[in-house]
Design a protein around this motif. Structure first.
Motif, PDB file in Angstrom:
ATOM      1  N   ILE A 149      -1.904  -8.807 -12.121  1.00 41.36           N
ATOM      2  CA  ILE A 149      -2.082  -7.376 -12.410  1.00 41.36           C
ATOM      3  C   ILE A 149      -3.257  -6.815 -11.621  1.00 41.36           C
ATOM      4  O   ILE A 149      -3.180  -5.718 -11.042  1.00 41.36           O
ATOM      5  N   VAL A 150      -4.356  -7.556 -11.571  1.00 44.26           N
ATOM      6  CA  VAL A 150      -5.544  -7.077 -10.865  1.00 44.26           C
ATOM      7  C   VAL A 150      -5.272  -6.958  -9.373  1.00 44.26           C
ATOM      8  O   VAL A 150      -5.696  -5.996  -8.725  1.00 44.26           O
ATOM      9  N   ARG A 151      -4.548  -7.948  -8.804  1.00 43.97           N
ATOM     10  CA  ARG A 151      -4.269  -7.917  -7.366  1.00 43.97           C
ATOM     11  C   ARG A 151      -3.440  -6.688  -6.974  1.00 43.97           C
ATOM     12  O   ARG A 151      -3.653  -6.098  -5.924  1.00 43.97           O
ATOM     13  N   LYS A 152      -2.486  -6.322  -7.809  1.00 47.97           N
ATOM     14  CA  LYS A 152      -1.597  -5.200  -7.465  1.00 47.97           C
ATOM     15  C   LYS A 152      -2.306  -3.846  -7.526  1.00 47.97           C
ATOM     16  O   LYS A 152      -1.858  -2.885  -6.900  1.00 47.97           O
ATOM     17  N   LYS A 153      -3.376  -3.766  -8.287  1.00 41.55           N
ATOM     18  CA  LYS A 153      -4.108  -2.496  -8.426  1.00 41.55           C
ATOM     19  C   LYS A 153      -3.204  -1.368  -8.928  1.00 41.55           C
ATOM     20  O   LYS A 153      -3.394  -0.198  -8.579  1.00 41.55           O
ATOM     21  N   GLU A 154      -2.211  -1.696  -9.726  1.00 44.44           N
ATOM     22  CA  GLU A 154      -1.254  -0.698 -10.200  1.00 44.44           C
ATOM     23  C   GLU A 154      -1.408  -0.398 -11.687  1.00 44.44           C
ATOM     24  O   GLU A 154      -0.715   0.469 -12.210  1.00 44.44           O
ATOM     25  N   ALA A 155      -2.282  -1.148 -12.358  1.00 44.76           N
ATOM     26  CA  ALA A 155      -2.330  -1.048 -13.813  1.00 44.76           C
ATOM     27  C   ALA A 155      -2.746   0.347 -14.286  1.00 44.76           C
ATOM     28  O   ALA A 155      -2.152   0.895 -15.223  1.00 44.76           O
ATOM     29  N   ALA A 156      -3.776   0.906 -13.627  1.00 43.63           N
ATOM     30  CA  ALA A 156      -4.239   2.226 -14.060  1.00 43.63           C
ATOM     31  C   ALA A 156      -3.136   3.263 -13.892  1.00 43.63           C
ATOM     32  O   ALA A 156      -2.882   4.082 -14.780  1.00 43.63           O
ATOM     33  N   THR A 157      -2.449   3.195 -12.728  1.00 43.78           N
ATOM     34  CA  THR A 157      -1.340   4.129 -12.499  1.00 43.78           C
ATOM     35  C   THR A 157      -0.223   3.887 -13.494  1.00 43.78           C
ATOM     36  O   THR A 157       0.363   4.826 -14.040  1.00 43.78           O
ATOM     37  N   GLY A 158       0.092   2.607 -13.750  1.00 43.57           N
ATOM     38  CA  GLY A 158       1.143   2.287 -14.708  1.00 43.57           C
ATOM     39  C   GLY A 158       0.809   2.749 -16.108  1.00 43.57           C
ATOM     40  O   GLY A 158       1.679   3.245 -16.842  1.00 43.57           O
ATOM     41  N   GLU A 179       0.836  -1.210   0.000  1.00 39.18           N
ATOM     42  CA  GLU A 179       0.000   0.000   0.000  1.00 39.18           C
ATOM     43  C   GLU A 179       0.866   1.254   0.000  1.00 39.18           C
ATOM     44  O   GLU A 179       0.530   2.249  -0.653  1.00 39.18           O
ATOM     45  N   ARG A 180       1.956   1.186   0.767  1.00 37.72           N
ATOM     46  CA  ARG A 180       2.854   2.344   0.820  1.00 37.72           C
ATOM     47  C   ARG A 180       3.505   2.596  -0.547  1.00 37.72           C
ATOM     48  O   ARG A 180       3.599   3.748  -0.998  1.00 37.72           O
ATOM     49  N   LEU A 181       3.920   1.523  -1.202  1.00 38.54           N
ATOM     50  CA  LEU A 181       4.525   1.668  -2.532  1.00 38.54           C
ATOM     51  C   LEU A 181       3.518   2.220  -3.531  1.00 38.54           C
ATOM     52  O   LEU A 181       3.850   3.068  -4.366  1.00 38.54           O
ATOM     53  N   GLU A 182       2.289   1.726  -3.446  1.00 37.91           N
ATOM     54  CA  GLU A 182       1.268   2.211  -4.367  1.00 37.91           C
ATOM     55  C   GLU A 182       0.971   3.689  -4.117  1.00 37.91           C
ATOM     56  O   GLU A 182       0.776   4.469  -5.052  1.00 37.91           O
ATOM     57  N   SER A 183       0.954   4.071  -2.823  1.00 41.93           N
ATOM     58  CA  SER A 183       0.746   5.484  -2.504  1.00 41.93           C
ATOM     59  C   SER A 183       1.865   6.339  -3.076  1.00 41.93           C
ATOM     60  O   SER A 183       1.621   7.441  -3.588  1.00 41.93           O
ATOM     61  N   GLN A 184       3.081   5.822  -3.009  1.00 47.78           N
ATOM     62  CA  GLN A 184       4.216   6.556  -3.570  1.00 47.78           C
ATOM     63  C   GLN A 184       4.098   6.678  -5.090  1.00 47.78           C
ATOM     64  O   GLN A 184       4.409   7.730  -5.659  1.00 47.78           O
ATOM     65  N   ARG A 185       3.635   5.615  -5.735  1.00 46.63           N
ATOM     66  CA  ARG A 185       3.447   5.667  -7.192  1.00 46.63           C
ATOM     67  C   ARG A 185       2.382   6.695  -7.555  1.00 46.63           C
ATOM     68  O   ARG A 185       2.537   7.444  -8.524  1.00 46.63           O
ATOM     69  N   HIS A 186       1.293   6.720  -6.791  1.00 43.55           N
ATOM     70  CA  HIS A 186       0.246   7.711  -7.038  1.00 43.55           C
ATOM     71  C   HIS A 186       0.786   9.127  -6.858  1.00 43.55           C
ATOM     72  O   HIS A 186       0.467  10.032  -7.640  1.00 43.55           O
ATOM     73  N   ALA A 187       1.599   9.303  -5.820  1.00 41.69           N
ATOM     74  CA  ALA A 187       2.164  10.635  -5.577  1.00 41.69           C
ATOM     75  C   ALA A 187       3.094  11.050  -6.708  1.00 41.69           C
ATOM     76  O   ALA A 187       3.072  12.208  -7.152  1.00 41.69           O
ATOM     77  N   ARG A 188       3.920  10.120  -7.185  1.00 38.72           N
ATOM     78  CA  ARG A 188       4.821  10.440  -8.302  1.00 38.72           C
ATOM     79  C   ARG A 188       4.025  10.770  -9.556  1.00 38.72           C
ATOM     80  O   ARG A 188       4.356  11.706 -10.292  1.00 38.72           O
ATOM     81  N   LEU A 189       2.965   9.987  -9.795  1.00 38.60           N
ATOM     82  CA  LEU A 189       2.139  10.259 -10.968  1.00 38.60           C
ATOM     83  C   LEU A 189       1.475  11.625 -10.854  1.00 38.60           C
ATOM     84  O   LEU A 189       1.424  12.386 -11.839  1.00 38.60           O
ATOM     85  N   ALA A 190       0.983  11.945  -9.667  1.00 37.82           N
ATOM     86  CA  ALA A 190       0.348  13.254  -9.468  1.00 37.82           C
ATOM     87  C   ALA A 190       1.345  14.380  -9.734  1.00 37.82           C
ATOM     88  O   ALA A 190       1.004  15.393 -10.360  1.00 37.82           O
ATOM     89  N   THR A 191       2.588  14.198  -9.273  1.00 33.09           N
ATOM     90  CA  THR A 191       3.628  15.208  -9.515  1.00 33.09           C
ATOM     91  C   THR A 191       3.905  15.352 -10.999  1.00 33.09           C
ATOM     92  O   THR A 191       4.042  16.461 -11.523  1.00 33.09           O
TER      93      THR A 191
END
Length: 551
Positions: free
Chosen positions: A259-268, A7-19
């Motif tokens: 891919i579905v489990r990681k919930k990272e596809a949309a961000t990726g 969850e922390r890594l995903e939050s960091q990815r979201h933050a990087r994408l937002a930036t």
């Protein structure tokens, strides 16, 4: 612990994408009016899609099945879902429309509305992806949406338009190829090659593997891998599968589940889109430019001073100084002649003691073609110096910013000249001293001449003429008369020479004042817009670099 770390890594990815998206939006705002609109279309599309997709369900992962006619997309969808949905849909009038198969309906409606997919089928609770394969309920549902799409090489133009649109919207792209069309130019040149940066959200399935012998399958799979590597998708795994025999389906289903489990596809996916947008902007970036330096600004002011008639003004200053000096230090007998000549500064309305100076205008000639050409040359040179090192179209924008100030600058130059102090400290310290001496020499001359006149009158009247005192044998009256004239003329010549030197120094000093006054005007009128354009270019470059950095 692992869950929290994920969850922390995903939050960091979201933050990087937002930036990144914020930086790209800043770059877009700065680029408007500088970069052609068609060059920014890709950026507009990325920002628009990102804004919308991030506002929709983050719990769903949309996997689109893309492929040419005959590749077996529908049969593969049916095999993965354990249904005949695709075949049923093919018999309806809506065959040209995408079909969505949904695991976990809650929150999917708005997402599918954005995707413009109306043909939807919700899988029942407990349904698994690839039924018959061991897996928990969490593997099968929890936000998977499979889209069966029209053939991208369909003769129907509308089908290709749907595919092109959804290729830019889905989270994961699952490309279905077949042994006959795996090297199809439309697949690679029109779709895979432009999406070379999207390897992290791209899956490739070589369907109909059951039609090939083992050695043939290895050969075709290897060939497809080489083609993908040449397109920048070397990291993408090629899955040989068969919807008929089930060969390879478990592997591709596991990849989809992961891919579905990681919930990272949309961000990726959005991050990959941002990569494309950054690449489209990087050709318009370069090294940051310095703001116009003091040396460059002073050089501009100096050129503008010449265009503003500085030579004529400085000549008037020099002649006015010499005129004023002569009026105080010249031989009193002839100095009045100087007053017959008009004051050069007053003729130009540059004496600030004059009432006319309150109107803030000089009497210099109105700007003519030569002056306008000189101002244009000065601004062109300034624009070239300020834009040196910038890439197009910013180089042109900076030069245009310099030249855009020409009309206002020409009107302002006369005001800058009028505001310059040309007369302060105009009386040198030695003028009063020389003036007093001149009057003393004149008095000596008058006394001498008067004395000689009295003596001459007494002689004319035959009256006794008293002897005159002598100095070195020369009668004092004669010495006073001749000495006063000679001394006055000599002092006048000396003062004229000193006045010429003083006038030259005054001219240089006034020129510095004039350039400083014009510099203040040019800084406000010409330099400010150029500096703003340079900073806009630098800010654009920084924004693009920032978007590229937070990958």
């Amino acid at each position: 612990m692992s869950r929290h770390r994920g969850e922390r890594l995903e939050s960091q990815r979201h933050a990087r994408l937002a930036t990144r998206l914020e930086s790209l939006n800043t770059a877009r705002e700065l680029a408007v009016g500088r970069i052609e609109a068609d060059e920014l279309q890709q950026l507009y599309g990325v920002l628009d899609r990102a804004s919308t997709r991030r506002s929709l369900s983050s719990g769903h992962t949309v996997v689109g099945l893309f492929g040419p006619t005959g590749s077996g997309k529908s049969s593969l969808l049916n095999a993965l879902t354990g249904t005949d949905l695709a075949r049923v849909a093919a018999r309806r009038p809506t065959t040209a429309e995408p079909l969505a198969v949904i695991w976990g309906e809650d929150g999917s409606s708005d997402l599918l509305d954005w995707l413009e997919v109306q043909n939807r089928h919700v899988m029942p609770d407990g349904a698994h992806l690839l039924p018959g394969v061991n897996g928990s309920r969490a593997d099968a549902d929890g936000g998977l949406i499979l889209l069966d799409l029209p053939d991208f090489d369909s003769t129907e133009r509308g089908h290709r338009a749907i595919v092109e649109r959804l290729a830019g919207q889905v989270d994961v792209l699952l490309w279905i190829a077949d042994p006959q069309k795996y090297a199809d130019a439309a697949l690679h040149h029109d779709f895979l090659d432009p999406l070379a940066t999207h390897g992290a959200v791209t899956l490739v399935a070589l369907n109909q593997a059951d039609r090939l012998a083992e050695d043939e399958l290895d050969q075709v799979t290897g060939s497809l891998r080489q083609i993908l590597a040449a397109e920048g998708l070397g990291a993408v795994t090629v899955h040989p599968v068969s919807a008929v025999t089930g060969h390879g389906l478990q592997t591709i289903a596991e990849d989809v589940r992961a891919i579905v489990r990681k919930k990272e596809a949309a961000t990726g996916r959005l991050s990959a889109d941002a990569d494309v947008a950054v690449a489209s902007l990087q050709e318009f970036t370069g090294a940051e430019l310095p703001a116009p330096s003091k040396t460059v600004r002073t050089a501009l002011a100096d050129r503008l001073a010449g265009a503003a008639g500085a030579d004529a003004v400085i000549d008037a200053v020099v002649r006015s100084y010499r005129r004023d000096a002569h009026a105080v230090t010249g031989w009193p007998v002839t100095r009045w002649l100087g007053r017959l000549r008009a004051d050069p500064l007053r003729r130009l309305n540059l004496r600030h003691s004059d009432v006319q100076s309150f109107i803030g205008r000089t009497s210099l000639p109105e700007p003519g073609p030569a002056q306008r050409a000189a101002v244009d040359r000065a601004l062109r040179h300034f624009g070239e110096e300020s834009s040196n090192g910038a890439v197009e179209p910013w180089r042109t924008a900076i030069r245009d910013a310099a030249r855009s100030s020409e009309p206002e600058l020409i009107d302002s130059l006369d005001d800058a000249v009028a505001k310059t102090d040309f007369t302060s400290g105009s009386r040198a310290w030695w003028w009063p001293v020389a003036g007093v001496l001149q009057w003393l020499f004149l008095a000596a001359m008058v006394v001498g001449i008067g004395w000689l006149g009295v003596l001459a009158g007494l002689g004319f009247l035959q009256l006794p003429v008293p002897p005159s005192p002598r100095v070195e044998g020369i009668p004092v009256p004669t010495l006073l008369a001749l000495g006063g004239v000679a001394a006055g003329i000599a002092l006048g010549i000396l003062c004229a020479a000193l006045a010429r030197l003083g006038a030259q120094r005054r001219g240089k000093r006034v020129r510095r004042r004039l350039v400083a006054s014009i510099s203040g005007t040019s800084d406000a009128v010409a330099v400010a817009p150029v500096a703003a354009e340079v900073e806009r270019y630098n800010a654009f470059t920084r924004a693009v670099e920032e978007a590229a950095k937070h990958r």
